[in-house]
Write a protein that holds these residues in place. Structure first.
Motif, PDB file in Angstrom:
ATOM      1  N   ASP A  77      75.773  68.330  70.556  1.00 42.57           N
ATOM      2  CA  ASP A  77      75.842  67.987  71.983  1.00 42.57           C
ATOM      3  C   ASP A  77      74.470  67.808  72.598  1.00 42.57           C
ATOM      4  OD1 ASP A  77      78.552  68.229  71.748  1.00 42.57           O
ATOM      5  OD2 ASP A  77      78.733  70.061  72.922  1.00 42.57           O
ATOM      6  N   GLY A  78      74.332  66.783  73.392  1.00 38.39           N
ATOM      7  CA  GLY A  78      73.118  66.591  74.180  1.00 38.39           C
ATOM      8  C   GLY A  78      71.920  66.173  73.358  1.00 38.39           C
ATOM      9  N   HIS A  79      70.761  66.428  73.947  1.00 37.20           N
ATOM     10  CA  HIS A  79      69.489  66.028  73.356  1.00 37.20           C
ATOM     11  C   HIS A  79      68.761  67.245  72.800  1.00 37.20           C
ATOM     12  CE1 HIS A  79      69.891  62.036  75.032  1.00 37.20           C
ATOM     13  NE2 HIS A  79      70.226  62.581  76.181  1.00 37.20           N
ATOM     14  N   PRO A  80      67.817  67.021  71.878  1.00 33.55           N
ATOM     15  CA  PRO A  80      67.006  68.138  71.375  1.00 33.55           C
ATOM     16  C   PRO A  80      66.291  68.865  72.519  1.00 33.55           C
ATOM     17  CG  PRO A  80      66.650  66.186  70.049  1.00 33.55           C
ATOM     18  CD  PRO A  80      67.469  65.757  71.249  1.00 33.55           C
ATOM     19  N   ALA A  81      66.002  70.133  72.306  1.00 27.80           N
ATOM     20  CA  ALA A  81      65.336  70.948  73.323  1.00 27.80           C
ATOM     21  C   ALA A  81      63.903  70.497  73.563  1.00 27.80           C
ATOM     22  CB  ALA A  81      65.365  72.423  72.912  1.00 27.80           C
ATOM     23  N   ARG A  82      63.278  69.961  72.565  1.00 29.29           N
ATOM     24  CA  ARG A  82      61.888  69.514  72.731  1.00 29.29           C
ATOM     25  C   ARG A  82      61.718  68.125  72.138  1.00 29.29           C
ATOM     26  NH1 ARG A  82      57.420  71.911  71.627  1.00 29.29           N
ATOM     27  NH2 ARG A  82      57.988  74.071  71.796  1.00 29.29           N
ATOM     28  N   SER A  83      60.749  67.387  72.716  1.00 33.21           N
ATOM     29  CA  SER A  83      60.481  66.040  72.221  1.00 33.21           C
ATOM     30  C   SER A  83      59.193  65.991  71.404  1.00 33.21           C
ATOM     31  CB  SER A  83      60.371  65.054  73.389  1.00 33.21           C
ATOM     32  OG  SER A  83      59.320  65.443  74.248  1.00 33.21           O
ATOM     33  N   ARG A  96      53.448  66.593  66.695  1.00 27.44           N
ATOM     34  CA  ARG A  96      54.633  65.856  66.249  1.00 27.44           C
ATOM     35  C   ARG A  96      55.319  65.285  67.479  1.00 27.44           C
ATOM     36  NH1 ARG A  96      57.921  67.385  61.816  1.00 27.44           N
ATOM     37  NH2 ARG A  96      59.227  65.762  62.694  1.00 27.44           N
ATOM     38  N   TRP A  97      55.685  64.017  67.419  1.00 30.49           N
ATOM     39  CA  TRP A  97      56.421  63.363  68.494  1.00 30.49           C
ATOM     40  C   TRP A  97      57.289  62.288  67.874  1.00 30.49           C
ATOM     41  CZ3 TRP A  97      55.263  58.244  70.548  1.00 30.49           C
ATOM     42  CH2 TRP A  97      56.080  57.901  71.631  1.00 30.49           C
ATOM     43  N   SER A  98      58.590  62.447  68.030  1.00 30.04           N
ATOM     44  CA  SER A  98      59.531  61.501  67.467  1.00 30.04           C
ATOM     45  C   SER A  98      59.255  61.372  65.963  1.00 30.04           C
ATOM     46  CB  SER A  98      59.421  60.171  68.215  1.00 30.04           C
ATOM     47  OG  SER A  98      60.331  59.229  67.735  1.00 30.04           O
ATOM     48  N   ARG A  99      59.049  60.170  65.502  1.00 30.11           N
ATOM     49  CA  ARG A  99      58.792  59.949  64.071  1.00 30.11           C
ATOM     50  C   ARG A  99      57.309  60.076  63.726  1.00 30.11           C
ATOM     51  NH1 ARG A  99      60.692  54.029  63.089  1.00 30.11           N
ATOM     52  NH2 ARG A  99      59.613  54.215  61.112  1.00 30.11           N
ATOM     53  N   TRP A 100      56.464  60.281  64.733  1.00 30.24           N
ATOM     54  CA  TRP A 100      55.015  60.247  64.559  1.00 30.24           C
ATOM     55  C   TRP A 100      54.398  61.622  64.446  1.00 30.24           C
ATOM     56  CZ3 TRP A 100      53.761  55.455  63.599  1.00 30.24           C
ATOM     57  CH2 TRP A 100      54.522  54.435  64.143  1.00 30.24           C
ATOM     58  N   ALA A 154      46.632  57.272  70.978  1.00 34.19           N
ATOM     59  CA  ALA A 154      46.000  57.580  72.269  1.00 34.19           C
ATOM     60  C   ALA A 154      46.972  58.323  73.184  1.00 34.19           C
ATOM     61  CB  ALA A 154      45.506  56.293  72.933  1.00 34.19           C
ATOM     62  N   ARG A 155      48.249  57.872  73.235  1.00 35.65           N
ATOM     63  CA  ARG A 155      49.253  58.568  74.055  1.00 35.65           C
ATOM     64  C   ARG A 155      49.465  59.997  73.553  1.00 35.65           C
ATOM     65  NH1 ARG A 155      51.987  53.753  73.511  1.00 35.65           N
ATOM     66  NH2 ARG A 155      53.478  54.673  72.062  1.00 35.65           N
ATOM     67  N   MET A 156      49.510  60.164  72.233  1.00 34.65           N
ATOM     68  CA  MET A 156      49.733  61.490  71.661  1.00 34.65           C
ATOM     69  C   MET A 156      48.539  62.400  71.928  1.00 34.65           C
ATOM     70  SD  MET A 156      51.726  60.489  68.154  1.00 34.65           S
ATOM     71  CE  MET A 156      52.053  62.186  67.668  1.00 34.65           C
TER      72      MET A 156
END
Length: 169
Positions: A77-83, A96-100, A154-156
């Motif tokens: 249910d829902g989305h993961p607690a952290r991104s 770590r962020w998404s697949r990156w 750069a965003r990370m």
């Protein structure tokens, strides 16, 4: 760590990627449930407080701890607690962020930055950022993929800066 790069405690996946197994039928954790969410050791603090019905960590206490109770009780249910998840290893760090995964390694006064696509390359064999020259500055990216990878990095790095509350290179 089988096919993963690094050893226990390293910033590479071989040093951090481990399964988290939870068995607590009386607490409402369904048997046989499976969830591939990103969680960190720090998240156990907020999660255990939440499971015990206690207040979340006070401001400034366990600042990067996120409760994943909801996903334990209802894994689908829902989305993961952290991104994202920052793994500090001062003066180096990994995010770590998404697949990156962005790794910032300090070598004396020099800093090396590596970007990996963990879906395509879980063994972290191919750094997607261009090599750095002697001055430590990356050369101009060539091609659309290189530009996208540098923008992602750069965003990370900005996100890591927010979490750390200080400037990062």
């Amino acid at each position: 760590s089988a096919h993963l790069r690094g050893l226990k405690g390293d910033l590479y996946e071989g040093g951090h990627r481990v399964p988290l197994l939870v068995a607590w039928p009386a607490g409402g954790v369904p048997a046989g449930g499976e969830c591939g969410d990103l969680v960190g050791l720090t998240d156990l603090y907020a999660t255990l407080l939440d499971l015990a019905g206690l207040a979340p960590p006070a401001p400034g206490q366990a600042a990067d701890s996120v409760s994943f109770k909801r996903r334990l009780l209802r894994p689908r249910d829902g989305h993961p607690a952290r991104s994202d998840l920052l793994v500090p290893s001062p003066p180096s760090w990994a995010l770590r962020w998404s697949r990156w995964k962005l790794i910032s390694l300090a070598h004396g006064s020099q800093r090396a930055t590596e970007l990996f696509d963990l879906e395509a390359d879980p063994g972290e064999t191919t750094n997607l950022l261009p090599p750095h020259n002697v001055s430590g500055q990356p050369p101009r990216a060539s091609g659309e993929a290189a530009s996208r990878h540098e923008a992602t990095a750069a965003r990370m790095a900005q996100r890591a800066d927010q979490i750390l509350g200080r400037g990062v290179s």
